[in-house]
Design an enzyme around this catalytic site. Structure first.
Site, PDB file in Angstrom:
ATOM      1  N   GLU A 164     -25.922  24.497 -26.789  1.00 11.72           N
ATOM      2  CA  GLU A 164     -25.636  23.334 -26.216  1.00 11.72           C
ATOM      3  C   GLU A 164     -24.441  23.262 -25.298  1.00 11.72           C
ATOM      4  O   GLU A 164     -23.509  22.557 -25.651  1.00 11.72           O
ATOM      5  CB  GLU A 164     -25.950  22.078 -26.920  1.00 11.72           C
ATOM      6  N   GLU A 368     -34.540  23.735 -30.663  1.00 14.36           N
ATOM      7  CA  GLU A 368     -34.347  22.540 -31.432  1.00 14.36           C
ATOM      8  C   GLU A 368     -35.229  21.432 -31.133  1.00 14.36           C
ATOM      9  O   GLU A 368     -35.498  21.574 -29.501  1.00 14.36           O
ATOM     10  CB  GLU A 368     -32.994  21.768 -31.453  1.00 14.36           C
TER      11      GLU A 368
END
Ligand code: BG6
Length: 468
Positions: A164, A368
């Site tokens: 991320e 995720e």
């Protein structure tokens, strides 16, 4: 469709964690402090990460649970400062030994390791030297990557560079890459971003050089962005937001060049990074083998009002752009929200798959996806989480539709394998298939308890994704 494409044989049914959120043992066996350990305060009532889920001391038992769950992949991160305590100096043999233990346990259980090299926990010693603002951090990352490739390259096929990166940039202060009080934070954070992109490209090129069989890719958080209405101005806002949230990162990772829309946005505000001689060649030379992405929700945006309250690249409280903003966040009236206010959008998962695949044509791995909730351990030792089963089964259904659309999906690693400490809401915001018996301050016995979702996921994996 009359019928849906089956998940391919060998599809990776996994689950995810990250080092600082699950391991604990924050200063044991030679580990150096990370920016997470150096935090001086935590949101009211939430835990720190010193013990987390104590996975460091329970690795064999936890992997046994993952094997019982039937996982065929496990996505975890290596704590950079466990391997190189000060980020760029001595290597810590005890840290290396820990990840050999973990990877060996996984391999023995037939679970494919998916290794994230850096998940928010930059070594604090590097941060004190300027962190990602400095070119030396790029060199330190590439050196660290080389150490990982050398140590674990014969046991790990799937590698993720940076978790991320886009969320670190958009929430630079909250996620610890931007020191408090930074002058001109937006400019600085995009310079840091450029350095991370260069570091990632060099690490990908190095992986291909030293580990020809390895597969390596980025792991940003990517999601479809909807215009709040069909008004063309809202559509412009949505495409701008998607460029600066999504494509800026993946265009550089895959094609070695900045998204045109994102670059124009940066230039106009004076935030375009300094690009050193040779950088563009380095970016062009780094190629991912697949794209990993995290997905929780979509975003809906409207045209800015220009009244000083619009958002720009972030909505982050530390970088509110006021009249510089290019969009306003808007609620999506078609979506419900979870207990933490995140909109739930399984269909948006399918559109996100389509958008990424149509743009890059690389295999996709979900690293995720999941639901944070206040789970309750009942007196009889059970944990009933039907809401999580519902969330995940709806997302698996949409993933199968994406597969049927022709998207090449190679794996699904929901967040999280086991309960861990959330990024900002402590232990009580749980995501795991396995409950960990502790609360914010009382560590209790840290006992592991299988939730109802554990049985659901196990059955799903056994049937290679055929839902009852
Ligand atoms: C992702 C991160 O942003 O979302 C994880 O990679 C994080 O580290 C997860 O835990 C869920 O977010 P949160 O804030 O609910 O923990």
């Amino acid at each position: 469709y009359d019928s849906l494409a089956a998940f391919p044989p060998g599809f990776l049914w996994g689950a995810s964690t990250s080092a600082y959120q699950v391991e604990g043992a924050w200063d044991e066996d030679g580990k150096g402090p990370s920016v997470i350990d150096a935090r001086e305060s935590y949101p009211a009532g939430t835990s720190d990460y010193t013990v987390a889920s104590d996975h460091y001391h329970r690795v064999a038992d936890d992997v046994a649970l993952f094997a019982e769950l039937g996982l065929t992949a496990y996505r975890f991160s290596v704590a950079w400062s466990r391997i190189v305590p000060d980020g760029d100096g001595e290597v810590n043999p005890a840290g290396i030994a820990f990840y050999h233990r973990l990877i060996d346990e996984l391999r023995a259980a037939g679970i494919e390791p998916v290794l994230t090299m850096y998940h928010f926990d930059l070594p604090q010693a590097l941060q004190e030297k300027g962190g990602w603002s400095e070119r030396s951090t790029v060199d330190a990352f590439v050196r660290y990557a080389g150490i990982l490739f050398e140590e674990f390259g014969d046991k790990v096929t799937y590698w993720l560079t940076i978790n991320e990166q886009n969320m670190m940039v958009m929430h630079g202060a909250a996620l610890g890459i931007l020191p408090p009080g930074t002058a001109d934070p937006a400019r600085e954070v995009y310079q840091q971003n450029h350095h991370m992109l260069v570091a990632q490209a060099r690490a990908m090129a190095l992986a291909h050089e030293v580990l020809p069989a390895a597969k390596i890719g980025p792991a940003p958080n990517i999601s479809s962005v909807y215009p709040a209405s069909p008004a063309p101005e809202d559509v412009v806002a949505a495409t701008t937001f998607s460029a600066i949230r999504n494509w800026l990162y993946l265009d550089v990772a895959v094609h070695g060049r900045y998204s045109t829309t994102a670059w124009a946005y940066l230039l106009e505000r004076g935030w375009a990074p300094r690009v050193d001689h040779g950088d563009m060649e380095v970016l062009a030379a780094g190629h991912p083998d697949f794209i990993a992405f995290n997905y929780y929700t979509t975003h809906t945006v409207a045209a800015p009002l220009g009244d000083g309250t619009d958002a720009g690249d972030t909505g982050d409280q530390h970088i509110v752009l006021g009249e510089e903003g290019v969009y306003r966040t808007a609620p999506n009236p078609y979506l419900t929200k979870n207990e933490f206010g995140w909109e739930v959008d399984p269909v948006g998962f399918r559109t996100t798959f389509r958008e990424i695949y149509d743009r890059y044509h690389l295999p996709l791995m979900v690293t995720e996806n999941g639901l944070g909730a206040f789970d309750v351990l009942e007196e009889d030792g059970t944990v009933h989480d039907p809401y999580r089963i519902e969330y995940l089964s709806q997302h698996v259904e949409q993933m199968q539709l994406a597969l049927t659309d022709g998207v090449e999906v190679i794996g699904f690693c929901p967040w999280s394998a086991i309960d861990l400490v959330s990024t900002h809401q402590g232990v009580r915001k749980r995501y795991g298939f396995v409950y960990v018996d502790r609360d914010e301050t009382d560590l209790r016995d840290l006992r592991r308890v299988r939730k109802d979702s554990f049985g659901w996921y196990k059955a799903l994996i056994e049937t290679n994704g055929e839902q009852a």
